[in-house]
Design an enzyme around this catalytic site. Structure first.
Site: not given
Ligand code: PMP
Length: 404
Positions: A136, A188, A216, A244, A247, A276-277, A362
């Site tokens: 990772s 990000s 991103h 995603t 975004k 999950t739904t 963060t």
């Molecule tokens: N991966 C990265 C690198 C992110 O920055 C984020 C959310 N900021 C996610 C996954 C999660 O994506 P989502 O907001 O669609 O849950």
């Protein structure tokens, strides 16, 4: 037992460190983004949003709104079940086909968010592949870290964006390991972009699977919005691409793409997919429209790039220090949690500028920042207004300027 006292004690400690999160209560107004109404008692009024991940304003795009409204009128509000039990609608299947096509893969699988897609896919791969070792990148997102942790697979952290360190770690693995290299394209918080070709080369040399988070980057990079893997012509060499819909595509949801057996494997074994739904069909319809639009339109990406360049140049002209990166994310470094919040508060109260302070956890302590994401809907006047405000604040707060 006074549970509230236990909660409050820890919350107070957060406040003392300057890391207590305060959310701005916004009301987005259709057709006005990045302008929004702020409902905070201390700061009522209109604000210009400078930190949205609706990077291209697609969340308010007329075609996306129409697709969602039409889908609601045709199908109703919800999916009616998990994907397994009655919740797989035609809209879900159409969207999965659109996503597979976006990345040039055989198949795709939808999740309720990008967070869930990372968590569910990595926890399943790590738990189920024999002798899995997940390598990772040191700055991977929390959703990947949690997924890896939950898998209980062996985890090795390689130095951020360092293919040589990855190479060394892969070379040292015992015979019979099943290595999975997990990394992102655009990071990000720093806005840096991974050396994808080198990472892929190293992974291939060691026969490792590649797991790439393009959250991103999708919609923003590549001629069809397929992300950095499309831009760099590497998508067919990445085993799994995750992204995603929340975004650049402006809606909500997450996904993975890959070979048909890989997607079937996650579909069949991942609790985060199964139990999950399903997303509302209208969400799927909106996301599909947004993806289809950004596959052909270059207008939004081109205008975003122009505004990113303009903001960078204006910050440079005033000596306001920001991280130098090749992406659309502009982190202005404050390096102090209290000052970071103070500046964000003044920007909001005095200038109607909303940018959320980014503090620990963060980002690491001492790297607190304001993260600006200029988009195609920010005007030149908005940029001038922002830089003028920052310039005044730099003077007032006595923050060091960058040396030209
Ligand atoms: N991966 C990265 C690198 C992110 O920055 C984020 C959310 N900021 C996610 C996954 C999660 O994506 P989502 O907001 O669609 O849950």
């Amino acid at each position: 037992m006074d549970y509230d006292a236990l909660f409050t004690e820890q919350l107070d400690a957060l406040r003392e460190d300057g890391n207590y999160r305060v959310f701005a209560e916004l009301e987005r107004r259709c057709g006005q983004f990045p302008r929004a109404a702020c409902h905070d008692a201390a700061n009522p009024g209109e604000v210009i949003v400078w930190c949205s991940n609706d990077y291209l304003g697609m969340g308010q795009h007329p075609s996306v709104r129409t697709a969602m409204k039409d889908a609601i009128d045709r199908t109703g509000a919800g999916a009616g079940g998990t994907r397994n039990i009655s919740g797989t609608t035609h809209e879900h299947c159409l969207l999965e086909a659109e996503l597979a096509d976006l990345h040039g893969k055989d198949a795709a699988l939808l999740f309720t968010s990008g967070y869930v897609s990372n968590w569910a896919a990595l926890s399943t791969l790590g738990a189920r592949l024999p002798n899995a070792v997940i390598l990772s990148d040191a700055l991977n997102h929390a959703s990947m870290i949690e997924g890896i942790r939950h898998s209980r697979a062996q985890k090795l952290i390689w130095k951020h964006n360092d293919p040589e360190d990855l190479d060394r770690k892969l070379a040292a693995l015992p015979e019979g390991s099943t290595p999975i290299v997990a990394f992102e394209s655009v990071y990000s918080m720093d806005g840096d972009i991974c050396p994808m070709a080198e990472i892929v080369e190293v992974a291939e040399k060691h026969g490792a699977m590649t797991y790439l988070d393009e959250v991103h980057a999708v919609g923003l990079y590549g001629a069809r919005g397929g992300g950095i893997s499309e831009r760099d012509g590497l998508a067919d060499r990445i085993t799994l691409i995750e992204g995603t819909l929340g975004k650049a595509y402006g809606v909500v949801g997450g996904y993975i793409t890959g070979s048909a057996p890989l997607c079937d494997f996650i579909r069949s074994f991942s609790s985060g997919f199964i139990f999950t739904t399903a997303l509302p069909p209208a969400v799927a319809a909106g996301a599909r429209t947004s993806i289809a639009h950004l596959k052909t339109s270059q207008i939004e990406r081109a205008q975003q790039r122009r505004q990113v360049k303009r903001l960078r140049a204006k910050l440079d002209a005033c000596g306001i220090p920001h991280l130098d990166n090749p992406s659309h994310i502009i982190p202005v470094m404050i390096k102090d949690p209290v000052k970071c919040r103070q500046i964000a508060d003044i920007l909001m109260q005095q200038f109607g500028i909303y940018v959320q302070p980014i503090n620990y956890p963060t980002v690491p302590k001492g790297t607190e920042r304001l993260r600006f994401t200029p988009g195609p809907l920010h005007t030149d006047a908005d940029i001038d207004h922002l830089v003028g405000a920052l310039n005044t604040l730099w003077q007032q707060c006595g923050i060091a300027r960058a040396v030209a």
